[in-house]
Scaffold this motif. Structure first.
Motif, short mmCIF file in Angstrom:
data_model
loop_
_atom_site.label_atom_id
_atom_site.label_comp_id
_atom_site.label_asym_id
_atom_site.label_seq_id
_atom_site.Cartn_x
_atom_site.Cartn_y
_atom_site.Cartn_z
N ASN A 138 2.62 14.01 -4.23
CA ASN A 138 3.07 12.70 -4.54
C ASN A 138 4.36 12.16 -4.17
OD1 ASN A 138 2.63 10.00 -5.40
ND2 ASN A 138 2.94 10.21 -7.57
N LYS A 139 4.70 12.81 -2.81
CA LYS A 139 6.18 12.84 -2.48
C LYS A 139 6.78 11.41 -1.77
CE LYS A 139 7.92 17.05 -3.29
NZ LYS A 139 9.27 17.63 -3.39
N LYS A 140 5.42 10.85 -1.39
CA LYS A 140 5.40 9.60 -0.72
C LYS A 140 6.61 9.51 0.51
CE LYS A 140 3.41 6.54 -3.88
NZ LYS A 140 2.83 7.58 -4.79
N VAL A 164 1.02 -1.27 0.14
CA VAL A 164 0.09 0.05 -0.04
C VAL A 164 0.74 1.22 0.15
CG1 VAL A 164 -1.97 -1.14 1.23
CG2 VAL A 164 -0.33 0.40 2.54
N GLY A 165 2.09 1.20 0.32
CA GLY A 165 3.02 2.31 0.50
C GLY A 165 3.52 2.86 -0.78
N LYS A 166 3.24 1.90 -2.00
CA LYS A 166 3.35 2.21 -3.06
C LYS A 166 2.34 3.18 -4.02
CE LYS A 166 6.79 -1.16 -4.43
NZ LYS A 166 6.70 -2.49 -3.70
N VAL A 167 1.09 3.07 -3.42
CA VAL A 167 -0.03 3.58 -3.92
C VAL A 167 -0.93 4.62 -3.14
CG1 VAL A 167 -0.49 1.57 -5.60
CG2 VAL A 167 -1.80 1.75 -3.41
N ILE A 202 5.93 3.33 11.20
CA ILE A 202 5.58 4.42 10.15
C ILE A 202 6.58 5.47 10.19
CG2 ILE A 202 3.91 5.69 9.00
CD1 ILE A 202 3.33 2.76 9.11
N ILE A 203 7.77 5.67 9.39
CA ILE A 203 8.55 6.47 9.62
C ILE A 203 8.41 7.69 8.23
CG2 ILE A 203 11.24 6.80 9.31
CD1 ILE A 203 11.27 3.95 10.08
N GLY A 204 8.52 9.05 8.85
CA GLY A 204 8.20 10.14 7.87
C GLY A 204 9.45 11.04 7.89
#
Ligand SMILES: Cc1cc2nc3c(=O)[nH]c(=O)nc-3n(C[C@H](O)[C@H](O)[C@H](O)COP(=O)(O)O)c2cc1C
Length: 163
Positions: free
Chosen positions: A39-41, A30-33, A77-79
Motif C-alpha cells: 500500500n505504498k502508492k 483513482v490514485g487514492k484507491v 505517471i511518475i513512479g
C-alpha cells in the motif's frame, strides 16, 4: 464493470473539446484507491494541459506518441523506486484504473509508453520527459496517458470476444 471493460479502447484522436475539471478530479482520484505493493502508492499523477509542453512530449515518442501533441490533456505517471520496488506494477495498475475511469466518464484514452523507449536518435525518452516536465532524476516515468473526447470510430469489444 464488464460494460466499461468492453467499451474501453485505445483512442488516439480527440475532439478539441476541453475535459471538464470535475471529470479530471474524478479520474485523478483513482490514485487514492488503486492497489499497490504494501500500500505504498509510489506514484505521482501529473496532469499536463499546456499545448507547448504536449508538443515537446510528442517528439520524445515519435513512434506511437505523436498524437500527444493534439490531446486536450494528458497525465504523466511518475513512479518512485526509492519508495517501492514494485513501482512498475503499481504505476501500471494506477494507469489502467485511470483508463477505465476515463472510459466510465465518457472519455477516450491511450497509454503512451515512456520507460525503455527511445527517440529516432536513440535518446532515452524517459530522460527527455523528465527534463521537459522538470521531474527530479531520482524519479521514474512509466508512461503518459492521453485523454479526451474521442474523435475516432472504435468498436467496443463484444461479450462474445471473452466467452
Ligand atoms: C504497456 C502498454 C504500452 C503501450 N504503449 C503504447 C504507445 O506507446 N503508443 C500507443 O499508441 N499505444 C500504446 N499502447 C496501447 C496499445 O497499443 C493498445 O492497448 C492495444 O493495441 C490494444 O488496443 P485497445 O487498447 O484498443 O484494446 C500501450 C498499451 C500498453 C498496455
Amino acid at each position: 464493470m464488464l460494460k466499461t471493460l468492453l467499451e474501453r479502447r485505445s483512442i488516439r484522436k480527440y475532439k478539441e473539446k476541453e475535459v471538464e475539471k470535475e471529470k479530471m478530479n474524478q479520474i485523478l482520484a483513482v490514485g487514492k484507491v488503486a492497489p499497490s505493493g504494501k500500500n505504498k502508492k509510489p506514484w505521482e499523477l501529473m496532469p499536463i494541459k499546456d499545448n507547448k509542453i504536449l508538443k515537446k512530449l510528442s517528439m520524445v515518442k515519435p513512434k506511437g506518441g505523436l498524437f500527444l501533441a493534439e490531446a486536450p490533456i494528458c497525465i504523466a505517471i511518475i513512479g518512485n523506486e526509492e519508495i517501492s520496488d514494485t513501482w512498475v506494477e503499481d504505476c501500471s495498475i494506477v494507469s489502467t484504473f485511470i483508463q477505465l475511469e476515463a472510459c466510465n466518464q465518457g472519455l477516450g484514452s491511450c497509454w503512451v509508453q515512456i520507460k525503455n523507449r527511445f527517440t529516432k536518435d536513440d535518446e532515452d525518452a524517459e530522460i527527455l520527459t523528465k527534463e521537459i516536465l522538470e521531474i527530479p532524476s531520482n524519479k521514474r516515468v512509466l508512461c503518459i496517458i492521453a485523454l479526451g473526447y474521442s474523435d475516432e470510430e472504435k468498436l467496443a469489444y463484444k461479450e462474445a470476444d471473452i466467452l
